[in-house]
Design an enzyme around this catalytic site. Structure first.
Site, PDB file in Angstrom:
ATOM      1  N   CYS A 219      50.467  40.362  41.186  1.00  0.00           N
ATOM      2  CA  CYS A 219      50.762  41.507  40.323  1.00  0.00           C
ATOM      3  C   CYS A 219      49.607  41.881  39.416  1.00  0.00           C
ATOM      4  O   CYS A 219      49.686  42.846  38.671  1.00  0.00           O
ATOM      5  CB  CYS A 219      51.960  41.190  39.419  1.00  0.00           C
ATOM      6  SG  CYS A 219      53.430  40.797  40.338  1.00  0.00           S
ATOM      7  N   ASP A 220      48.545  41.095  39.454  1.00  0.00           N
ATOM      8  CA  ASP A 220      47.460  41.290  38.499  1.00  0.00           C
ATOM      9  C   ASP A 220      46.490  42.373  38.973  1.00  0.00           C
ATOM     10  O   ASP A 220      46.124  42.413  40.144  1.00  0.00           O
ATOM     11  CB  ASP A 220      46.723  39.967  38.324  1.00  0.00           C
ATOM     12  CG  ASP A 220      45.835  39.969  37.099  1.00  0.00           C
ATOM     13  OD1 ASP A 220      46.163  39.236  36.154  1.00  0.00           O
ATOM     14  OD2 ASP A 220      44.831  40.708  37.094  1.00  0.00           O
TER      15      ASP A 220
END
Ligand SMILES: *Cc1c(COP(=O)(O)O)cnc(C)c1O
Length: 385
Positions: free
Chosen positions: A337-338
């Site tokens: 998700c980064d």
């Protein structure tokens, strides 16, 4: 029947055809679960046979941090190559493989005390340093050792520079060497690192010239050095064909032959060049999206679980499975998700289906050794083929 990968001539210039064929054969089976890292042992053996060949009196120490997989370490050990290490963990692995201490050196100029103690206890006798503090530590925790000083040298032209963190200028280096003997340790030589993935062969010229200046200055102060450790830095093919190791080494051998006594011992510490181009990460396409003017391709290996070096500018060559459409520009991102998890902003690839395999060439070095399970994504398993 091999899977339908979009392979062209260029791919076989980046890595050997034989490696590619081995990988394609391996993955041509049902139910494989990505991601994983395939390592071609034949290619490792070939790299080992080339490295150091053109440099007289040379001994090769594989920088274990490039890929410390136990099976790879075992393979390298059986090929009679030594190791360069920096930590208790690396020492423990080599000890479990029964590697003789005479084949281990430690060139990180700043070492934890416990590591120094354990390494000395094991019988390791060669340690780098670049500060008075480190010299004192070595004298106390590894007395009687041989020490070599790390010089600061230019790292321009290297994809992964290491210059600012370590290294001394000549006068300070000579001064410290001259203090070693009084502390019960032996000043034997000099080392440098031109930077990893070094694509500027002149870095070695500058570094070797500087080492020679130090060598002579030390001699004028009564310190006779015997060891020149030229570090690592040999480049491999990622997205283009780089100068080959033999050419780089012939240049290095000429420089050394012109400047240093004939009996000078030469230590080499290649990491990337031993295993980098023997490795292919096998990953899957997990998503696609078009946003603004960008086409995004999401795959199951990213910055956190294997491709950390992409943050520092290393770019890879990819081979994708099938894909009917014509090539276009892709931004390739990892699965987490980064927003740091972006591997490549300008990759030209055909349009693959979700679930298609994507091969990442020359990914055997500094990939899984950096990886974490951030966000729950698994670290690719290493499989020797
Ligand atoms: C990392 C490292 C190496 C290996 O460098 P490569 O660029 O992978 O060849 C060699 N020596 C030292 C001291 C290192 O830190």
């Amino acid at each position: 029947m091999l899977r339908n990968f979009r392979i062209d001539k260029f791919h076989a210039e980046i890595i050997p055809k034989s490696t590619l064929l081995k990988v394609l054969t391996f993955i041509d089976r049902q139910g494989i679960q990505t991601p994983f890292l395939l390592m071609d042992t034949e290619r490792i053996r070939e790299n080992i046979s080339i490295i150091g060949k053109s440099i007289k009196n040379s001994t090769v120490f594989y920088a274990l941090k490039a890929n410390p997989d136990p099976a790879i370490a075992d393979f390298v050990n059986k090929e009679d190559v030594g190791f360069e290490i920096a930590s208790e963990g690396e020492l423990a692995m080599l000890s479990s493989l029964g590697v003789e201490p005479s084949r281990i050196i430690s060139s990180n100029p700043v070492k934890p005390i416990r590591f120094l103690q354990k390494a000395a206890e094991y019988g390791v006798r060669y340690f780098a340093f670049d500060s008075l503090e480190e010299l004192d530590k070595i004298a106390r925790y590894a007395p009687g050792s041989n020490v070599y000083v790390r010089l600061s040298v230019p790292n321009e032209g290297s994809e992964w520079p290491l210059s600012r963190k370590f290294g001394l200028e000549i006068d300070d280096a000579v001064e410290l060497l001259s203090r070693a003997e009084g502390k019960g340790i032996h000043p034997v030589g000099v080392t440098f690192h031109v930077g990893s993935q070094c694509q500027n062969p002149y870095n070695w010229n500058i570094a070797i010239d500087k080492a020679k200046l130090l060598w002579d200055k030390a001699e004028s102060k009564g310190i006779r050095l015997t060891l020149l450790n030229i570090g690592g830095g040999y480049p491999i093919n990622y997205t283009k064909v780089v100068t080959d190791i033999d050419t780089i080494e012939r240049n290095i051998a000429n420089l050394i032959g012109d400047r240093f006594p004939e009996d000078t011992a030469i230590h080499l510490e290649p990491g990337r060049a031993v295993i980098g181009d023997a490795g292919i990460l096998v990953s899957s396409v997990i998503g696609k999206a078009r946003r603004q003017d960008e086409d995004w391709l999401y795959i199951d290996v990213g910055v956190f679980n294997g491709l950390m070096e992409s943050l520092g500018g290393i770019r890879y060559t990819y081979i994708v499975e099938a894909g009917e459409g014509s090539e276009k520009w892709w931004t390739i991102a990892g699965p987490s998700c980064d927003s740091f998890d972006v591997i490549d902003r300008y990759a030209t690839l055909p349009d693959p289906d979700i679930g298609a395999l994507i091969l990442i060439l020359s990914s055997g070095a500094y990939t899984v050794s950096y990886a974490s399970e951030f966000n729950g994504f698994s670290i690719p398993k290493t499989i020797l083929i």
